[in-house]
Design an enzyme around this catalytic site. Structure first.
Site, short mmCIF file in Angstrom:
data_model
loop_
_atom_site.label_atom_id
_atom_site.label_comp_id
_atom_site.label_asym_id
_atom_site.label_seq_id
_atom_site.Cartn_x
_atom_site.Cartn_y
_atom_site.Cartn_z
N GLY A 283 4.34 -6.65 5.63
CA GLY A 283 4.07 -7.65 6.68
C GLY A 283 2.59 -7.69 7.03
O GLY A 283 2.02 -8.76 7.25
N SER A 284 1.95 -6.52 7.06
CA SER A 284 0.53 -6.46 7.39
C SER A 284 -0.31 -7.13 6.31
O SER A 284 -1.28 -7.84 6.59
CB SER A 284 0.08 -4.99 7.51
N PRO B 99 9.74 -4.66 0.30
CA PRO B 99 10.77 -4.52 1.33
C PRO B 99 10.17 -4.28 2.71
O PRO B 99 9.09 -3.69 2.82
CB PRO B 99 11.59 -3.31 0.88
N ALA C 52 9.56 -0.31 5.14
CA ALA C 52 9.50 0.59 3.99
C ALA C 52 8.23 1.43 3.94
O ALA C 52 8.05 2.21 3.02
CB ALA C 52 9.62 -0.23 2.70
N LYS D 175 0.85 -1.21 0.00
CA LYS D 175 0.00 0.00 0.00
C LYS D 175 0.88 1.24 0.00
O LYS D 175 2.05 1.20 0.41
CB LYS D 175 -0.93 0.03 1.20
N LEU E 2 5.28 0.31 3.38
CA LEU E 2 4.42 -0.22 2.33
C LEU E 2 3.47 -1.29 2.86
O LEU E 2 2.68 -1.86 2.09
CB LEU E 2 5.26 -0.82 1.20
N ASP F 155 -2.49 -1.70 10.44
CA ASP F 155 -2.81 -1.70 9.00
C ASP F 155 -3.43 -3.01 8.52
O ASP F 155 -3.90 -3.09 7.38
CB ASP F 155 -1.52 -1.54 8.16
O1 C5P Z 1 0.08 -1.31 14.87
P1 C5P Z 1 1.50 -1.46 14.47
O2 C5P Z 1 2.14 -2.69 15.06
O3 C5P Z 1 1.73 -1.38 13.02
O4 C5P Z 1 2.25 -0.23 15.10
C1 C5P Z 1 3.66 -0.16 15.19
C2 C5P Z 1 4.03 1.00 16.06
O5 C5P Z 1 3.71 2.24 15.40
C3 C5P Z 1 3.28 1.08 17.37
O6 C5P Z 1 3.92 0.34 18.37
C4 C5P Z 1 3.30 2.56 17.68
O7 C5P Z 1 4.57 2.92 18.19
C5 C5P Z 1 3.22 3.19 16.30
N1 C5P Z 1 1.84 3.55 15.92
C6 C5P Z 1 1.23 4.64 16.53
N2 C5P Z 1 -0.04 4.98 16.17
C7 C5P Z 1 -0.70 4.29 15.21
C8 C5P Z 1 -0.09 3.19 14.56
C9 C5P Z 1 1.19 2.85 14.95
O8 C5P Z 1 1.82 5.29 17.40
N3 C5P Z 1 -1.93 4.67 14.86
#
Ligand code: C5P
Length: 309
Positions: A136-137, A128, A131, A14, A133, A170
């Protein structure tokens, strides 16, 4: 192995067409309003059911992961592949931190099939890591869907959404794909009709960025202010938008903290109007059809198209 015990699919990347940070939340995440768009750079996932390995303790989940790099020569010069050519910024985890393993384990637990079957996952990485993108999600969302299908759909889409939200902010978007307006910490997804199909030039700068680090650099006292279109306006503005409109609508409140975290991005972004996807490090720009600069032939650049669901 029979066809009924194997499923294959593509997990698209994405880009963020719009990302507004509304504030910091008590749980440490940030409240967002973001428009995500799937694009035609994809990982490939194969999920297979097999016999459980005999040496495992009864009831223990048996999920294995094989990470594959795209074969050398599989990409023509016109199709540079950053996940293969060394400009890939971060290593993809192959251990329990890998989101496909976590997704498969969560789905097996939910379906109560964990003690009965073994699951093999094969993941060919083109997106990658680190990145911005969502590779992983996207892989995790596809794992939930394919494994549930293989098990005879004991869970269904409501459970997928719930599990997806526990795996990452995501992940729920990738269960839907196409264009989505995402709110909350990103996990509340409203599918949009979306813009007209468009071409985009991606630039992988050769290093990754850590999402928590970039969010951490967004200090509360520096939360971006400025005009904010009402929700309904965002939905209608993206509907059938041209690339000129997308250029006007683009906003990413994580650009400034990403630049503070990684100053090398600044000069790359200035070059011919590149934008940042999510927390980076990938840069993108909407492609005017007449342009084909020499730089685009290097392995850091990939020209691709938007993808509907
Ligand atoms: O949800 P995800 O594992 O992708 O988030 C990774 C990190 O990004 C979280 O631990 C947080 O530090 C940050 N994050 C955030 N606010 C969001 C999404 C992610 O602070 N809405």
């Amino acid at each position: 192995m029979t066809d009924s015990s194997v499923r294959r699919g593509q997990a698209p990347a994405k880009i963020n067409l719009y990302l507004e940070v509304l504030g910091r939340r008590p749980d440490g995440f940030h409240e967002l309003l973001t428009v995500l768009q799937t694009i035609d750079v994809c990982d490939e996932l194969t999920v297979s059911l097999r016999e459980r390995r005999a040496q495992l303790a009864p009831g223990a989940v048996d999920v294995t992961l094989e990470l594959l790099a795209p074969p050398a020569g599989a990409c023509a010069d016109s199709e540079p592949n950053p996940a293969r050519d060394g400009s890939s910024p971060s290593a993809v985890p192959s251990g329990p931190d890998n989101l496909v393993l976590r997704a498969a384990t969560a789905l097996l637990a939910e379906s109560r099939a964990g003690g009965d079957v073994g699951v093999s996952l094969q993941l060919l990485k083109r997106i990658p890591a680190g990145a911005g993108l969502g590779g992983g999600s996207s892989d995790a969302a596809l794992t939930l869907r394919l494994l549930d299908e293989l098990l005879g759909s004991p869970c269904g889409s409501a459970v997928h959404q719930r599990l997806a939200a526990t795996l990452g902010s995501d992940v729920p978007f990738f269960l839907v794909g196409g264009t989505g307006l995402c709110s909350g910490r990103g996990e509340i997804v409203e599918p949009l009709a979306g813009p007209r199909p468009f071409e985009v030039l991606l630039r992988f700068p050769g290093f990754g960025l850590s999402t928590p680090t970039v969010y951490g650099a967004l200090k509360a006292d520096r939360l971006p202010a400025g005009p904010r279109p009402p929700h309904g306006d965002i939905v209608s503005s993206f509907d059938n938008a041209s690339t000129t409109t997308l250029e006007h609508l683009y906003r990413n409140d994580l650009e400034a903290p990403a630049l503070r975290s990684e100053p090398r991005l600044a000069s790359m972004m200035e070059q011919r109007g590149f934008h940042l996807s999510g927390s980076g490090s990938t840069l993108f720009r909407f492609c005017p059809t007449e342009e084909s600069a020499a730089e685009e032939t290097s392995g850091q650049f990939v020209r691709t198209v938007s993808r509907t669901r």
